[in-house]
Design an enzyme around this catalytic site. Structure first.
Site, PDB file in Angstrom:
ATOM      1  N   GLU A 168       3.109 -11.349 -15.352  1.00  0.00           N
ATOM      2  CA  GLU A 168       1.898 -12.113 -15.043  1.00  0.00           C
ATOM      3  C   GLU A 168       0.776 -11.753 -16.007  1.00  0.00           C
ATOM      4  O   GLU A 168       0.532 -10.580 -16.291  1.00  0.00           O
ATOM      5  CB  GLU A 168       1.456 -11.840 -13.602  1.00  0.00           C
ATOM      6  CG  GLU A 168       0.258 -12.672 -13.176  1.00  0.00           C
ATOM      7  CD  GLU A 168      -0.107 -12.476 -11.717  1.00  0.00           C
ATOM      8  OE1 GLU A 168      -1.174 -12.997 -11.313  1.00  0.00           O
ATOM      9  OE2 GLU A 168       0.654 -11.802 -10.988  1.00  0.00           O
ATOM     10  N   TYR A 213       1.181  -3.779  -6.181  1.00  0.00           N
ATOM     11  CA  TYR A 213       0.134  -3.478  -7.155  1.00  0.00           C
ATOM     12  C   TYR A 213       0.077  -1.998  -7.544  1.00  0.00           C
ATOM     13  O   TYR A 213      -0.591  -1.637  -8.524  1.00  0.00           O
ATOM     14  CB  TYR A 213      -1.235  -3.910  -6.619  1.00  0.00           C
ATOM     15  CG  TYR A 213      -1.325  -5.387  -6.314  1.00  0.00           C
ATOM     16  CD1 TYR A 213      -0.980  -6.342  -7.271  1.00  0.00           C
ATOM     17  CD2 TYR A 213      -1.765  -5.837  -5.073  1.00  0.00           C
ATOM     18  CE1 TYR A 213      -1.053  -7.687  -7.000  1.00  0.00           C
ATOM     19  CE2 TYR A 213      -1.850  -7.193  -4.788  1.00  0.00           C
ATOM     20  CZ  TYR A 213      -1.501  -8.109  -5.762  1.00  0.00           C
ATOM     21  OH  TYR A 213      -1.581  -9.459  -5.491  1.00  0.00           O
ATOM     22  N   ASP A 234      -1.372 -17.308 -14.268  1.00  0.00           N
ATOM     23  CA  ASP A 234      -2.323 -17.420 -13.168  1.00  0.00           C
ATOM     24  C   ASP A 234      -3.570 -18.144 -13.677  1.00  0.00           C
ATOM     25  O   ASP A 234      -4.187 -17.712 -14.646  1.00  0.00           O
ATOM     26  CB  ASP A 234      -2.676 -16.012 -12.666  1.00  0.00           C
ATOM     27  CG  ASP A 234      -3.598 -16.016 -11.457  1.00  0.00           C
ATOM     28  OD1 ASP A 234      -4.705 -16.566 -11.559  1.00  0.00           O
ATOM     29  OD2 ASP A 234      -3.215 -15.445 -10.419  1.00  0.00           O
ATOM     30  N   ASP A 250     -11.207 -10.407 -12.231  1.00  0.00           N
ATOM     31  CA  ASP A 250     -10.232 -11.075 -11.377  1.00  0.00           C
ATOM     32  C   ASP A 250     -10.833 -11.255  -9.986  1.00  0.00           C
ATOM     33  O   ASP A 250     -10.728 -10.376  -9.131  1.00  0.00           O
ATOM     34  CB  ASP A 250      -8.962 -10.217 -11.319  1.00  0.00           C
ATOM     35  CG  ASP A 250      -7.853 -10.873 -10.500  1.00  0.00           C
ATOM     36  OD1 ASP A 250      -8.022 -12.034 -10.093  1.00  0.00           O
ATOM     37  OD2 ASP A 250      -6.818 -10.220 -10.274  1.00  0.00           O
ATOM     38  N   ARG A 268       0.814  -1.226   0.000  1.00  0.00           N
ATOM     39  CA  ARG A 268       0.000   0.000   0.000  1.00  0.00           C
ATOM     40  C   ARG A 268       0.844   1.270   0.000  1.00  0.00           C
ATOM     41  O   ARG A 268       0.306   2.365   0.073  1.00  0.00           O
ATOM     42  CB  ARG A 268      -0.926   0.002   1.218  1.00  0.00           C
ATOM     43  CG  ARG A 268      -1.963  -1.113   1.212  1.00  0.00           C
ATOM     44  CD  ARG A 268      -2.786  -1.112   2.473  1.00  0.00           C
ATOM     45  NE  ARG A 268      -1.983  -1.450   3.639  1.00  0.00           N
ATOM     46  CZ  ARG A 268      -1.663  -2.693   3.987  1.00  0.00           C
ATOM     47  NH1 ARG A 268      -2.076  -3.722   3.261  1.00  0.00           N
ATOM     48  NH2 ARG A 268      -0.932  -2.917   5.076  1.00  0.00           N
ATOM     49  N   HIS A 290       6.625 -10.649  -5.264  1.00  0.00           N
ATOM     50  CA  HIS A 290       5.576 -10.033  -6.073  1.00  0.00           C
ATOM     51  C   HIS A 290       5.736  -8.516  -5.983  1.00  0.00           C
ATOM     52  O   HIS A 290       5.687  -7.941  -4.903  1.00  0.00           O
ATOM     53  CB  HIS A 290       4.188 -10.438  -5.585  1.00  0.00           C
ATOM     54  CG  HIS A 290       3.107 -10.266  -6.627  1.00  0.00           C
ATOM     55  ND1 HIS A 290       2.908  -9.071  -7.301  1.00  0.00           N
ATOM     56  CD2 HIS A 290       2.190 -11.132  -7.123  1.00  0.00           C
ATOM     57  CE1 HIS A 290       1.910  -9.219  -8.153  1.00  0.00           C
ATOM     58  NE2 HIS A 290       1.467 -10.467  -8.073  1.00  0.00           N
ATOM     59  N   GLU A 330      -2.491 -18.098  -3.829  1.00  0.00           N
ATOM     60  CA  GLU A 330      -2.607 -16.753  -3.273  1.00  0.00           C
ATOM     61  C   GLU A 330      -3.850 -16.569  -2.404  1.00  0.00           C
ATOM     62  O   GLU A 330      -3.874 -15.697  -1.540  1.00  0.00           O
ATOM     63  CB  GLU A 330      -2.616 -15.723  -4.393  1.00  0.00           C
ATOM     64  CG  GLU A 330      -1.309 -15.645  -5.166  1.00  0.00           C
ATOM     65  CD  GLU A 330      -1.330 -14.584  -6.224  1.00  0.00           C
ATOM     66  OE1 GLU A 330      -0.463 -13.704  -6.204  1.00  0.00           O
ATOM     67  OE2 GLU A 330      -2.240 -14.627  -7.090  1.00  0.00           O
ATOM     68  N   HIS A 384     -10.745 -14.141  -7.131  1.00  0.00           N
ATOM     69  CA  HIS A 384     -10.241 -15.418  -6.654  1.00  0.00           C
ATOM     70  C   HIS A 384     -11.246 -16.124  -5.747  1.00  0.00           C
ATOM     71  O   HIS A 384     -12.029 -15.484  -5.053  1.00  0.00           O
ATOM     72  CB  HIS A 384      -8.948 -15.230  -5.871  1.00  0.00           C
ATOM     73  CG  HIS A 384      -7.803 -14.740  -6.697  1.00  0.00           C
ATOM     74  ND1 HIS A 384      -6.552 -14.518  -6.165  1.00  0.00           N
ATOM     75  CD2 HIS A 384      -7.704 -14.425  -8.011  1.00  0.00           C
ATOM     76  CE1 HIS A 384      -5.737 -14.089  -7.104  1.00  0.00           C
ATOM     77  NE2 HIS A 384      -6.416 -14.016  -8.236  1.00  0.00           N
ATOM     78  N   HIS A 406       2.686  -7.390 -12.411  1.00  0.00           N
ATOM     79  CA  HIS A 406       1.551  -6.997 -13.243  1.00  0.00           C
ATOM     80  C   HIS A 406       2.057  -5.841 -14.105  1.00  0.00           C
ATOM     81  O   HIS A 406       2.396  -4.778 -13.557  1.00  0.00           O
ATOM     82  CB  HIS A 406       0.380  -6.521 -12.394  1.00  0.00           C
ATOM     83  CG  HIS A 406      -0.270  -7.619 -11.594  1.00  0.00           C
ATOM     84  ND1 HIS A 406      -1.437  -7.428 -10.890  1.00  0.00           N
ATOM     85  CD2 HIS A 406       0.073  -8.902 -11.393  1.00  0.00           C
ATOM     86  CE1 HIS A 406      -1.776  -8.551 -10.295  1.00  0.00           C
ATOM     87  NE2 HIS A 406      -0.874  -9.454 -10.577  1.00  0.00           N
ATOM     88  N   HIS A 448      -6.699 -15.911 -13.792  1.00  0.00           N
ATOM     89  CA  HIS A 448      -6.616 -14.894 -14.841  1.00  0.00           C
ATOM     90  C   HIS A 448      -6.773 -15.506 -16.227  1.00  0.00           C
ATOM     91  O   HIS A 448      -7.397 -14.910 -17.114  1.00  0.00           O
ATOM     92  CB  HIS A 448      -5.278 -14.162 -14.751  1.00  0.00           C
ATOM     93  CG  HIS A 448      -5.085 -13.421 -13.473  1.00  0.00           C
ATOM     94  ND1 HIS A 448      -3.902 -12.799 -13.147  1.00  0.00           N
ATOM     95  CD2 HIS A 448      -5.916 -13.198 -12.428  1.00  0.00           C
ATOM     96  CE1 HIS A 448      -4.015 -12.220 -11.964  1.00  0.00           C
ATOM     97  NE2 HIS A 448      -5.228 -12.467 -11.498  1.00  0.00           N
ATOM     98  N   HIS A 481       0.720 -19.049 -10.676  1.00  0.00           N
ATOM     99  CA  HIS A 481      -0.182 -18.741  -9.574  1.00  0.00           C
ATOM    100  C   HIS A 481      -1.375 -19.681  -9.699  1.00  0.00           C
ATOM    101  O   HIS A 481      -1.981 -19.766 -10.772  1.00  0.00           O
ATOM    102  CB  HIS A 481      -0.665 -17.294  -9.638  1.00  0.00           C
ATOM    103  CG  HIS A 481       0.352 -16.299  -9.186  1.00  0.00           C
ATOM    104  ND1 HIS A 481       0.193 -14.944  -9.345  1.00  0.00           N
ATOM    105  CD2 HIS A 481       1.546 -16.465  -8.566  1.00  0.00           C
ATOM    106  CE1 HIS A 481       1.245 -14.316  -8.850  1.00  0.00           C
ATOM    107  NE2 HIS A 481       2.083 -15.222  -8.374  1.00  0.00           N
TER     108      HIS A 481
END
Length: 287
Positions: free
Chosen positions: A141, A69, A175, A225, A36, A66, A257, A227, A106, A178, A212
């Site tokens: 990814e 984001y 993934d 997306d 974040r 990773h 994940e 999950h 990403h 995805h 993933h």
């Protein structure tokens, strides 16, 4: 196949190894900084050494980082592009320091702009991050395809690799959620074979470096997306068995994940995946 999970490094980088070991994970994935915040975590040499020591004494065989984001390597905003470059370069350097198999990225988004132009911009940022680091791999990814996200098809992933200079350090992280969301069938042996054939034609399976493993709340071609815990979504136990037993994935780290404990991965989830893989291998042998 090295089956594992995304874990937290909270309390110290080495704690990620402890958490992975408690889960029975053979592979782990971590964020190397707060997902974040833009500010990179400043790990000391002692932090890095303690991680390496903990890993050497564990059953964890593969580590992925990773990228956070917040990154958008394809952004038109020079400030966002610059911050993305700084963060990505830092991730690659931490990956080198801890012996990571790669950094998963990403690639970014065109937002509402031209996708081709965004791919070109992303390629420049990725190439510069590789130039400012030494040997850690970068795994692009695939995305679910919502909005202007980059990497929603094997053609886009190939274009991103070309735009970044086609370095041998560039690979793919596929993934399962995805892939299904972007219209690729992964739930049947024949469907997954066709999907991987398309991947091979566009990118080359030699660039396939990590996976993933996520079930999906939404169906084929939804471009969303979302999950689900393993075995509870649209891919389901049978589909995950197919995915986990594909021979092209034999030597790859595969990271769960999203788990069944309010989204967190549990040891039972890891055990389930091993069971589904064994089941899938038996089904393939019997076919």
């Amino acid at each position: 196949m090295l089956i594992g999970a995304h874990v937290s490094p909270a309390g110290g980088l080495y704690k990620a190894i402890e958490r992975g070991t408690e889960l029975g994970a053979e592979a782990i994935q971590i964020f190397n900084q707060s997902p974040r915040m833009w500010r990179p975590t400043a790990y000391s040499e002692d932090d890095l050494a303690r991680f390496r020591e903990a890993r050497s004494e564990s059953t964890v065989e593969a580590v992925l980082i990773h990228a956070v984001y917040l990154l958008n390597c394809g952004s038109e905003d020079p400030e966002i592009a610059a911050k993305s470059l700084t963060s990505l370069t830092h991730s690659l350097r931490i990956g080198e320091a801890i012996g990571a198999s790669g950094v998963v990225l990403h690639p970014g988004s065109a937002k509402t702009g031209d996708v081709g132009a965004a791919i070109t911009r992303a390629g420049r940022v990725i190439a510069e991050a590789l130039a400012e680091s030494e040997h850690c791999e970068l795994h692009l990814e695939d995305t679910a395809g919502a909005g202007g996200t980059l990497g929603r098809s094997f053609g886009e992933l190939a274009a991103l690799i070309d735009a970044a200079g086609a370095s041998s350090r560039l690979g793919l992280c596929l993934d399962s959620c995805h892939l299904l969301a972007s219209g690729y069938e992964v739930r049947t042996v024949d469907g997954l074979a066709r999907t991987l054939s398309e991947c091979d034609a566009a990118v080359g399976l030699t660039r396939l470096r990590s996976l993933h493993l996520n079930d999906s709340l939404i169906g084929l071609g939804s471009n969303r997306d979302r999950h689900a815990a393993p075995g509870t979504g649209e891919i389901g136990a049978d589909g995950l068995s197919v995915f986990l037993s594909d021979p092209h994935f034999e030597s790859l780290p595969v990271v769960l994940e999203t788990g069944s404990a309010d989204g967190a991965v549990s040891a039972a989830d890891i055990e389930l995946l091993h069971g589904l893989r064994t089941r899938g291998l038996s089904m393939r042998e019997a076919a």
